[in-house]
Design a protein around this motif. Structure first.
Motif, PDB file in Angstrom:
ATOM      1  N   VAL A  43      37.485  42.774  39.978  1.00 31.11           N
ATOM      2  CA  VAL A  43      38.813  42.152  40.300  1.00 31.11           C
ATOM      3  C   VAL A  43      39.362  41.381  39.108  1.00 31.11           C
ATOM      4  O   VAL A  43      40.880  41.578  38.615  1.00 31.11           O
ATOM      5  N   LEU A  44      38.517  40.661  38.269  1.00 30.46           N
ATOM      6  CA  LEU A  44      39.121  40.053  37.299  1.00 30.46           C
ATOM      7  C   LEU A  44      39.809  40.738  36.230  1.00 30.46           C
ATOM      8  O   LEU A  44      40.491  40.632  35.508  1.00 30.46           O
ATOM      9  N   TRP A  45      38.956  41.933  36.071  1.00 27.34           N
ATOM     10  CA  TRP A  45      39.615  42.889  35.089  1.00 27.34           C
ATOM     11  C   TRP A  45      41.068  43.655  35.521  1.00 27.34           C
ATOM     12  O   TRP A  45      41.967  43.487  34.796  1.00 27.34           O
ATOM     13  N   LYS A  46      41.141  43.582  36.588  1.00 23.25           N
ATOM     14  CA  LYS A  46      42.372  44.088  37.351  1.00 23.25           C
ATOM     15  C   LYS A  46      43.473  43.204  37.149  1.00 23.25           C
ATOM     16  O   LYS A  46      44.649  43.375  36.686  1.00 23.25           O
ATOM     17  N   ILE A  47      43.126  41.897  37.367  1.00 22.71           N
ATOM     18  CA  ILE A  47      44.000  40.576  37.222  1.00 22.71           C
ATOM     19  C   ILE A  47      44.535  40.491  35.671  1.00 22.71           C
ATOM     20  O   ILE A  47      45.678  40.294  35.548  1.00 22.71           O
ATOM     21  N   ILE A  48      43.546  40.590  34.822  1.00 25.24           N
ATOM     22  CA  ILE A  48      43.858  40.367  33.436  1.00 25.24           C
ATOM     23  C   ILE A  48      44.763  41.652  32.949  1.00 25.24           C
ATOM     24  O   ILE A  48      45.737  41.170  32.252  1.00 25.24           O
ATOM     25  N   ASN A  49      44.733  42.657  33.583  1.00 21.18           N
ATOM     26  CA  ASN A  49      45.772  43.725  33.111  1.00 21.18           C
ATOM     27  C   ASN A  49      46.938  43.766  33.905  1.00 21.18           C
ATOM     28  O   ASN A  49      47.770  44.490  33.825  1.00 21.18           O
ATOM     29  N   SER A  50      47.085  42.843  35.062  1.00 12.91           N
ATOM     30  CA  SER A  50      48.313  42.988  35.706  1.00 12.91           C
ATOM     31  C   SER A  50      49.426  41.985  34.957  1.00 12.91           C
ATOM     32  O   SER A  50      49.273  41.385  34.062  1.00 12.91           O
ATOM     33  N   ARG A  51      50.660  42.010  35.817  1.00 12.66           N
ATOM     34  CA  ARG A  51      51.559  41.480  35.163  1.00 12.66           C
ATOM     35  C   ARG A  51      51.261  39.929  35.011  1.00 12.66           C
ATOM     36  O   ARG A  51      51.584  39.237  34.146  1.00 12.66           O
ATOM     37  N   PHE A  52      50.581  39.543  36.028  1.00 12.11           N
ATOM     38  CA  PHE A  52      50.178  37.898  36.090  1.00 12.11           C
ATOM     39  C   PHE A  52      49.223  37.584  34.864  1.00 12.11           C
ATOM     40  O   PHE A  52      49.555  36.525  34.302  1.00 12.11           O
ATOM     41  N   GLY A  57      37.158  36.214  25.162  1.00 15.77           N
ATOM     42  CA  GLY A  57      38.435  37.116  25.514  1.00 15.77           C
ATOM     43  C   GLY A  57      37.977  38.689  25.563  1.00 15.77           C
ATOM     44  O   GLY A  57      38.616  39.582  25.629  1.00 15.77           O
ATOM     45  N   THR A  58      36.833  38.977  26.035  1.00 12.44           N
ATOM     46  CA  THR A  58      36.269  40.350  26.164  1.00 12.44           C
ATOM     47  C   THR A  58      35.633  40.124  27.667  1.00 12.44           C
ATOM     48  O   THR A  58      34.596  39.462  27.745  1.00 12.44           O
ATOM     49  N   LEU A  59      36.252  40.429  28.579  1.00  8.01           N
ATOM     50  CA  LEU A  59      35.731  40.120  30.227  1.00  8.01           C
ATOM     51  C   LEU A  59      34.272  40.346  30.470  1.00  8.01           C
ATOM     52  O   LEU A  59      33.440  39.534  30.977  1.00  8.01           O
ATOM     53  N   PHE A  60      33.894  41.741  30.005  1.00  8.20           N
ATOM     54  CA  PHE A  60      32.589  41.995  29.975  1.00  8.20           C
ATOM     55  C   PHE A  60      31.315  41.378  29.346  1.00  8.20           C
ATOM     56  O   PHE A  60      30.377  41.328  29.615  1.00  8.20           O
TER      57      PHE A  60
END
Lengths: 316, 307
Positions: A176-185, A258-261
Motif C-alpha cells: 500500500v505504501l509503495w502504491k501511495i508513494i508512486n501515486s499522484r499524492f 528514501g527506499t521504502l523496502f
C-alpha cells in the motif's frame, strides 16, 4: 520500477519469512518465530517513518509515540475487557489518526531543526503522560491479559496465527505504501521534499499533503503498536520514549533512507546487531554508538541503497 | 501558607530555570551559528556532574572543583568538536541527529564503565548547606539562592561577551553570514571550536551545580536536553536573550505548575479526578505552553536576526 535483483530479494525474503514457522518447528527452535515477529513489527514502524522521513523530508524524532499509542489502544481496551479486535482496531486507527493530525498541525508549521525538536518534545510529553497515568500502570506498565479477538477460527494466542497476521500486515503495508508513494499524492509529497516553494507556486497546497502523509505514517506506526501490544501482551510507556524514536531512525538509515523496502532490512539488521552485542557485552551501547557514527559518515546510503539499480524519482 | 509555598516554588523554578539557561545557552549558539543539531549536548551536562563529584571527592572543595572543571570541560568540548561535530557541519540534519545520538549512547555507557552504575554522591559543604530566612518564618536553602546568583552572573557575562567583545562580534557575524566572515580573514573553524567549548563549559557548570541537588547517574543529560529543546523552540534558535527568558519561564512553569496545579484543580473538580488528572496535566503543562507559543510565533519569541 524495482530492479530485477531487488524484486527477487523481496520475493525471496517473503518466501523465507512465510516458511519460517515450518522451519523453526522442524529444527525445534520456536524462539525464532517470536524474534522474527518482533523484527517484522519494527519493520512496519520503520517503513512508516521512512514514508515521511525519506520521501517527505519530515525528520520526525518522535515517531515511536505512535508505536506506544497503538499498544495503549489495545492495552486500555483489554483492561476494560473489550477484546473485540475490530473495535480495538477502529479505536487504534482513529486515535492515532487524531493525535497525528493535531501534532502534525502544530509541528508542520515549522521545518528543519525546529521540526526535529518539536516532534521530539511532543512525543516526550506523551511519554511523561503515560508515566503519570497510574490507572494504567504508570511507568511499570500493565499486562494485557487477552489478545485481540478477530474470528473464532483465528485465535491469536496461537503463535503461528500471530506470526502470519504480522507477516500479512507487513506485506500489505509495504504494498500500500509503495502504491501511495508512486501515486499522484506521493508525487506531490516528494515534490515538496525537493522544492516546496516551487510546488506551492504550481498551485499545490503542500501543507495539506504533508499533513496527510504525516497522519498516514502515524496510523501505520500505530498499527505496528497494535501488533506489538498483542505480541508482547504488555503495555508500557517505554515504547514512546525518545530512545525508541532514535532506534526507528537508525533502522531507516541502516536500511536506506528514501527506499521504502530498505527499512524492512534495516530493522532486521539493527535488532540482530543489538542482540548480538548485548549477548557479547553488558555495555553494548559503548560499541554501538561509535559504530553508528561511522555508519552515518561513511555508509549513508544504507543496505538497500548499496544494491545496484537506483529507485529514481522519475520512475513510475 | 499558600503564599509562602508559592514563593518557595517560584524560587525553585528560578533555580531550575538557571540550569536550563546554562544548558540551552550553549546549545542555542551551536544551533544558531553552526546550524548543527547536537543531541549530545545533554551528555556534557552529565559529564560535568560526574567530574564535579570526582573533583569534589578528591579536593573536598566546591570552589576548587569549579576551577578544575572549567579547563576540563573546555577540553572535552574541543575534542568532541574536532573529532565528531566538525565532520557534520556540511551534512543534513538527519545525519547530525543520528551521529550525535551515537555520541549519547557512547557517553552514557562510558560513564557507567568509568564510574559504575550507582549514583555518585555529592553532599554540600557546611557553608552552603544552611537555610536563610527570605521572609519571616520562611527558611530557604542558601545553596539554591547561590545557584540563582551564579546563573544570573553568567547570563550577564555572556550578554557582555556577545554584545561588547570582539569574539562576540565574530559570533554574531558568523551567525548572519558565515562565508563572508571567513572571506574577511577570520578563522571560522577555530571560532566554532571555541563556541562549542564555551557551550561545554556552561553545560558542565550546570552539571556541577546540579550534582548536589540530584543523583548523578547515567542518562541525566537527556532529561535536561528535552527541556533545553523546549526552551530553544520557545526562545528562538540562536538567541541568548530568548534562551534566558524561556528558561526562566519554563523553569517556573514546570516547578510551580507541578505543585500548584493539583491544588488548584481541587477547587474545580472532586478530589479523585484532581488526584488522577492533576499530575498528568502538570507533566504536560510545559509542552502545552510550547505548542501555544509556537502556534502564534512559529519562529519563537525572539527570532535571531540571521541573514
Amino acid at each position: 520500477m524495482l530492479s530485477k535483483l531487488k524484486l527477487s530479494i523481496l520475493i525471496g525474503s517473503f518466501l523465507i519469512l512465510a516458511a519460517l514457522p515450518m522451519i523453526t518447528e522442524a529444527i525445534d527452535e520456536p524462539f525464532y518465530i517470536d524474534l522474527m515477529a518482533r523484527v517484522m513489527i519494527f519493520s512496519i514502524a520503520a517503513m512508516s517513518l521512512d514514508f515521511i522521513l525519506g520521501y517527505g523530508a519530515m525528520i520526525s524524532f518522535g515517531h515511536a509515540l505512535y508505536l506506544g499509542l497503538g499498544t495503549y489502544a489495545v492495552g486500555i481496551m483489554a483492561h476494560y475487557e473489550v477484546t473485540n479486535g475490530w473495535l480495538q482496531l477502529l479505536v487504534c486507527i482513529s486515535g492515532t489518526a487524531f493525535i497525528a493530525f493535531i501534532l502534525g498541525l502544530i509541528s508542520l508549521r515549522t521545518s528543519g531543526i525546529y521540526f526535529i525538536m518539536i516532534t521530539f518534545a511532543l512525543a516526550q510529553m506523551f511519554y511523561f503522560l503515560g508515566i503519570s497515568l497510574e490507572a494504567y500502570g504508570g511507568d511499570d506498565g500493565l499486562p494485557i491479559d487477552t489478545r485481540s479477538e478477530f474470528f473464532s477460527f483465528f485465535d491469536l494466542n496461537d503463535a503461528w496465527n500471530m506470526y502470519y497476521l504480522i507477516l500479512g500486515t507487513m506485506t500489505v503495508t509495504a504494498i500500500v505504501l509503495w502504491k501511495i508513494i508512486n501515486s499522484r499524492f506521493g508525487m506531490v509529497v516528494r515534490g515538496s521534499h525537493s522544492n516546496d516553494a516551487r510546488m506551492q507556486a504550481i498551485g499545490f497546497p503542500t501543507m495539506k499533503y504533508r499533513l496527510a502523509a504525516f497522519v498516514i505514517a502515524g496510523v501505520v506506526c500505530g498499527l505496528a503498536g497494535f501488533l506489538l501490544g498483542n505480541l508482547t501482551e504488555f503495555l508500557t510507556p517505554e515504547y514512546m520514549h525518545w530512545f525508541r524514536s532514535g532506534e526507528l531512525m537508525i533502522m531507516v538509515m541502516v536500511g536506506g533512507m528514501g527506499t521504502l523496502f530498505g527499512p524492512l532490512f534495516g530493522a532486521f539488521a539493527y535488532l540482530m546487531v543489538e542482540d548480538f552485542l548485548a549477548n557479547f557485552t553488558e555495555y553494548w551501547q559503548f560499541y554501538f554508538g561509535p559504530m553508528l557514527i561511522i555508519l552515518v559518515l561513511f555508509a549513508k546510503q544504507g543496505l538497500w541503497g548499496m544494491l545496484p539499480g537506483k529507485e529514481d524519482m522519475s520512475d513510475e | 501558607m499558600t503564599l509562602l509555598l508559592f514563593i518557595e516554588q517560584f524560587l525553585n523554578g528560578m533555580q531550575f530555570g538557571v540550569f536550563l539557561f546554562l544548558i540551552s545557552a550553549g546549545l542555542t549558539l551551536v544551533l544558531g551559528i553552526m546550524n548543527v543539531v547536537n543531541l549530545a549536548h545533554g551528555s556534557l551536562y552529565m559529564i560535568g556532574a560526574y567530574f564535579a563529584s570526582t573533583f569534589y571527592g578528591l579536593t573536598g572543595s566546591l570552589i576548587v572543583s569549579l576551577v578544575l572543571m572549567i579547563p576540563v570541560m573546555l577540553l572535552v568540548g574541543i575534542v568532541i568538536e574536532l573529532v565528531v561535530l566538525r565532520t557534520l557541519y556540511d551534512r543534513d540534519h538527519m545525519d547530525q541527529v543520528l551521529a550525535t545520538f551515537g555520541l549519547i549512547l557512547f557517553f552514557n555507557e562510558l560513564v557507567r564503565i568509568i564510574w559504575g552504575v550507582e549514583a555518585q554522591p555529592l553532599t554540600l559543604p557546611m557553608w552552603l548547606s544552611g537555610n536563610v530566612e527570605i521572609l519571616p518564618d520562611a527558611p530557604y536553602p542558601v545553596y539554591r539562592l547561590v545557584v540563582i546568583g551564579v546563573g544570573m552572573a553568567v547570563a550577564a557575562g555572556l550578554f557582555w561577551m556577545i554584545t561588547k567583545t570582539r569574539m562576540g562580534m565574530l559570533i554574531r557575524a558568523g551567525a548572519s553570514n558565515r562565508p563572508m566572515v571567513g572571506a574577511l580573514g577570520v578563522n571560522i573553524r577555530f571560532l566554532y571550536t571555541m563556541v562549542f567549548g564555551l557551550g561545554a563549559v556552561f553545560a558542565g557548570l550546570a552539571g556541577l551545580m546540579a550534582a548536589p541537588l540530584q543523583s548523578v547517574e547515567s542518562g541525566i543529560g537527556e532529561d535536561m536536553l528535552i527541556f533545553a529543546f523546549v526552551v530553544i523552540v520557545i526562545g528562538g534558535i540562536g538567541s541568548i536573550r530568548g534562551a534566558l527568558v524561556a528558561s526562566i519561564v519554563i523553569g517556573i512553569f514546570e516547578t510551580v505548575g507541578r505543585s500548584i496545579l493539583p491544588v488548584l484543580m481541587l477547587e474545580v473538580v472532586d478530589s479523585e479526578t484532581a488526584q488522577t488528572a492533576g499530575p498528568a496535566l502538570a507533566s504536560m503543562l510545559v509542552y502545552i505552553l510550547m505548542a501555544v507559543i509556537l502556534f502564534f510565533k512559529p519562529q519563537g519569541l525572539f527570532p535571531a536576526r540571521t541573514g
